[in-house]
Motif scaffolding. Structure first.
Motif, PDB file in Angstrom:
ATOM      1  N   MET A  39       4.511  21.109   8.591  1.00  0.00           N
ATOM      2  CA  MET A  39       4.211  21.806   9.832  1.00  0.00           C
ATOM      3  C   MET A  39       5.533  22.247  10.451  1.00  0.00           C
ATOM      4  SD  MET A  39       1.464  21.834  12.572  1.00  0.00           S
ATOM      5  CE  MET A  39       0.405  21.385  11.313  1.00  0.00           C
ATOM      6  N   ASP A  40       5.564  23.473  10.943  1.00  0.00           N
ATOM      7  CA  ASP A  40       6.768  24.036  11.550  1.00  0.00           C
ATOM      8  C   ASP A  40       7.033  23.349  12.884  1.00  0.00           C
ATOM      9  OD1 ASP A  40       8.862  25.576  12.366  1.00  0.00           O
ATOM     10  OD2 ASP A  40       7.711  27.431  12.580  1.00  0.00           O
ATOM     11  N   LEU A  41       8.181  22.686  13.004  1.00  0.00           N
ATOM     12  CA  LEU A  41       8.499  21.936  14.212  1.00  0.00           C
ATOM     13  C   LEU A  41       9.114  22.801  15.300  1.00  0.00           C
ATOM     14  CD1 LEU A  41       9.858  18.662  12.598  1.00  0.00           C
ATOM     15  CD2 LEU A  41       7.584  19.122  13.486  1.00  0.00           C
ATOM     16  N   SER A  42       9.225  24.117  15.075  1.00  0.00           N
ATOM     17  CA  SER A  42       9.800  25.000  16.081  1.00  0.00           C
ATOM     18  C   SER A  42       8.724  25.754  16.866  1.00  0.00           C
ATOM     19  CB  SER A  42      10.756  25.991  15.419  1.00  0.00           C
ATOM     20  OG  SER A  42      10.040  26.828  14.530  1.00  0.00           O
ATOM     21  N   LEU A  43       7.481  25.377  16.720  1.00  0.00           N
ATOM     22  CA  LEU A  43       6.390  26.046  17.426  1.00  0.00           C
ATOM     23  C   LEU A  43       6.403  25.673  18.908  1.00  0.00           C
ATOM     24  CD1 LEU A  43       3.407  25.519  14.960  1.00  0.00           C
ATOM     25  CD2 LEU A  43       4.743  27.583  15.293  1.00  0.00           C
ATOM     26  N   THR A  44       6.042  26.639  19.750  1.00  0.00           N
ATOM     27  CA  THR A  44       5.865  26.361  21.173  1.00  0.00           C
ATOM     28  C   THR A  44       4.507  25.684  21.359  1.00  0.00           C
ATOM     29  OG1 THR A  44       4.766  28.448  21.645  1.00  0.00           O
ATOM     30  CG2 THR A  44       7.195  28.423  21.761  1.00  0.00           C
ATOM     31  N   PRO A  45       4.264  25.072  22.520  1.00  0.00           N
ATOM     32  CA  PRO A  45       2.940  24.478  22.750  1.00  0.00           C
ATOM     33  C   PRO A  45       1.807  25.503  22.632  1.00  0.00           C
ATOM     34  CG  PRO A  45       4.500  23.587  24.310  1.00  0.00           C
ATOM     35  CD  PRO A  45       5.209  24.692  23.572  1.00  0.00           C
ATOM     36  N   SER A  46       2.024  26.725  23.098  1.00  0.00           N
ATOM     37  CA  SER A  46       0.977  27.760  22.987  1.00  0.00           C
ATOM     38  C   SER A  46       0.710  28.115  21.529  1.00  0.00           C
ATOM     39  CB  SER A  46       1.389  29.020  23.744  1.00  0.00           C
ATOM     40  OG  SER A  46       1.473  28.749  25.117  1.00  0.00           O
ATOM     41  N   GLN A  47       1.780  28.245  20.744  1.00  0.00           N
ATOM     42  CA  GLN A  47       1.614  28.545  19.322  1.00  0.00           C
ATOM     43  C   GLN A  47       0.950  27.374  18.604  1.00  0.00           C
ATOM     44  OE1 GLN A  47       5.741  29.287  18.537  1.00  0.00           O
ATOM     45  NE2 GLN A  47       5.498  31.522  18.583  1.00  0.00           N
ATOM     46  N   SER A  48       1.265  26.166  19.017  1.00  0.00           N
ATOM     47  CA  SER A  48       0.644  24.977  18.417  1.00  0.00           C
ATOM     48  C   SER A  48      -0.846  24.939  18.719  1.00  0.00           C
ATOM     49  CB  SER A  48       1.322  23.713  18.930  1.00  0.00           C
ATOM     50  OG  SER A  48       2.676  23.715  18.566  1.00  0.00           O
ATOM     51  N   LEU A  49      -1.207  25.325  19.931  1.00  0.00           N
ATOM     52  CA  LEU A  49      -2.622  25.385  20.290  1.00  0.00           C
ATOM     53  C   LEU A  49      -3.329  26.456  19.458  1.00  0.00           C
ATOM     54  CD1 LEU A  49      -4.984  24.459  22.000  1.00  0.00           C
ATOM     55  CD2 LEU A  49      -4.191  26.012  23.814  1.00  0.00           C
ATOM     56  N   ALA A  68      -8.384  15.835  14.927  1.00  0.00           N
ATOM     57  CA  ALA A  68      -9.271  16.786  14.253  1.00  0.00           C
ATOM     58  C   ALA A  68      -8.519  17.834  13.447  1.00  0.00           C
ATOM     59  CB  ALA A  68     -10.173  17.472  15.275  1.00  0.00           C
ATOM     60  N   THR A  69      -7.323  18.222  13.895  1.00  0.00           N
ATOM     61  CA  THR A  69      -6.630  19.341  13.256  1.00  0.00           C
ATOM     62  C   THR A  69      -5.353  18.957  12.527  1.00  0.00           C
ATOM     63  OG1 THR A  69      -5.321  19.885  15.224  1.00  0.00           O
ATOM     64  CG2 THR A  69      -7.505  20.914  15.027  1.00  0.00           C
ATOM     65  N   GLY A  70      -4.786  17.816  12.865  1.00  0.00           N
ATOM     66  CA  GLY A  70      -3.529  17.403  12.253  1.00  0.00           C
ATOM     67  C   GLY A  70      -2.305  18.008  12.916  1.00  0.00           C
ATOM     68  N   VAL A  71      -2.495  18.822  13.955  1.00  0.00           N
ATOM     69  CA  VAL A  71      -1.352  19.365  14.694  1.00  0.00           C
ATOM     70  C   VAL A  71      -0.800  18.232  15.563  1.00  0.00           C
ATOM     71  CG1 VAL A  71      -0.575  21.077  16.374  1.00  0.00           C
ATOM     72  CG2 VAL A  71      -2.330  21.679  14.704  1.00  0.00           C
ATOM     73  N   PRO A  72       0.468  17.867  15.380  1.00  0.00           N
ATOM     74  CA  PRO A  72       1.012  16.702  16.083  1.00  0.00           C
ATOM     75  C   PRO A  72       1.000  16.849  17.600  1.00  0.00           C
ATOM     76  CG  PRO A  72       2.506  17.435  14.350  1.00  0.00           C
ATOM     77  CD  PRO A  72       1.446  18.475  14.483  1.00  0.00           C
ATOM     78  N   ARG A  73       0.761  15.742  18.267  1.00  0.00           N
ATOM     79  CA  ARG A  73       0.745  15.719  19.727  1.00  0.00           C
ATOM     80  C   ARG A  73       2.084  16.149  20.308  1.00  0.00           C
ATOM     81  NH1 ARG A  73      -0.130   9.269  20.076  1.00  0.00           N
ATOM     82  NH2 ARG A  73      -1.168   9.749  18.141  1.00  0.00           N
ATOM     83  N   SER A  74       3.163  15.881  19.585  1.00  0.00           N
ATOM     84  CA  SER A  74       4.488  16.249  20.078  1.00  0.00           C
ATOM     85  C   SER A  74       4.685  17.766  20.078  1.00  0.00           C
ATOM     86  CB  SER A  74       5.572  15.579  19.245  1.00  0.00           C
ATOM     87  OG  SER A  74       5.482  15.980  17.895  1.00  0.00           O
ATOM     88  N   LEU A  75       3.877  18.500  19.312  1.00  0.00           N
ATOM     89  CA  LEU A  75       3.922  19.964  19.359  1.00  0.00           C
ATOM     90  C   LEU A  75       2.946  20.520  20.390  1.00  0.00           C
ATOM     91  CD1 LEU A  75       4.148  20.955  15.578  1.00  0.00           C
ATOM     92  CD2 LEU A  75       5.968  20.913  17.286  1.00  0.00           C
ATOM     93  N   LEU A  76       1.795  19.867  20.524  1.00  0.00           N
ATOM     94  CA  LEU A  76       0.801  20.334  21.482  1.00  0.00           C
ATOM     95  C   LEU A  76       1.253  20.115  22.920  1.00  0.00           C
ATOM     96  CD1 LEU A  76      -2.338  18.949  19.657  1.00  0.00           C
ATOM     97  CD2 LEU A  76      -1.801  21.368  19.988  1.00  0.00           C
ATOM     98  N   ARG A  77       1.834  18.961  23.203  1.00  0.00           N
ATOM     99  CA  ARG A  77       2.298  18.639  24.547  1.00  0.00           C
ATOM    100  C   ARG A  77       3.621  17.879  24.492  1.00  0.00           C
ATOM    101  NH1 ARG A  77      -1.031  18.992  29.113  1.00  0.00           N
ATOM    102  NH2 ARG A  77       0.936  18.601  30.162  1.00  0.00           N
ATOM    103  N   PRO A  78       4.727  18.567  24.214  1.00  0.00           N
ATOM    104  CA  PRO A  78       6.023  17.881  24.125  1.00  0.00           C
ATOM    105  C   PRO A  78       6.478  17.288  25.453  1.00  0.00           C
ATOM    106  CG  PRO A  78       6.311  20.255  23.998  1.00  0.00           C
ATOM    107  CD  PRO A  78       4.839  19.992  23.950  1.00  0.00           C
TER     108      PRO A  78
END
Length: 126
Positions: A1-11, A56-66
């Motif tokens: 998973m790309d760790l440079s995503l913004t929270p909006s992009q992660s959503l 549900a999606t595997g998108v890390p919480r640290s990307l969704l809400r850093p």
């Protein structure tokens, strides 16, 4: 998973993985319109939904809400835990104003002797 995503992009990534805005809304127990508003307005995923979306999606919480879950947050495991015997559990705080077997003369004393029943648990080191 790309760790440079913004929270909006992660959503947006979470929506794509879930399959649709409606699918992500079902995960969160909300309407599709609410998910649309988050995306359209560039809002953060509300904190109460982060863990469900991550699971549900595997998108890390640290990307969704850093701001809530920073990448460098380290949680130490508990040094002790509480073990309960479910077979002996009862309502530990069950009280009645007129317990069975009390006469009218004893009823005023009932309020004074309301001490909780000891809970059948013990702390263990682990």
């Amino acid at each position: 998973m790309d760790l440079s995503l913004t929270p909006s992009q992660s959503l947006e990534r979470a929506v794509a993985i879930a399959g649709s805005q409606s699918a992500l809304a079902r995960v969160c127990g909300i309407s599709q319109a609410a998910v649309w508003k988050w995306l359209a307005n560039g809002k953060h995923l509300p904190a109460e939904h982060v863990l469900r979306v991550e699971k549900a999606t595997g998108v890390p919480r640290s990307l969704l809400r850093p701001d809530i879950y920073p990448e460098d947050l380290h949680v130490r495991p508990a040094l002790s835990s509480v073990v309960c015997d479910p077979g002996s559990l009862s309502n530990a705080y069950h009280f009645s104003d007129t317990p069975a077997g009390r006469t009218a003369a004893e009823a005023p004393a009932a309020a004074a002797d309301r001490s909780p029943i000891p809970f059948p648990c013990k702390e263990v080191q682990g």
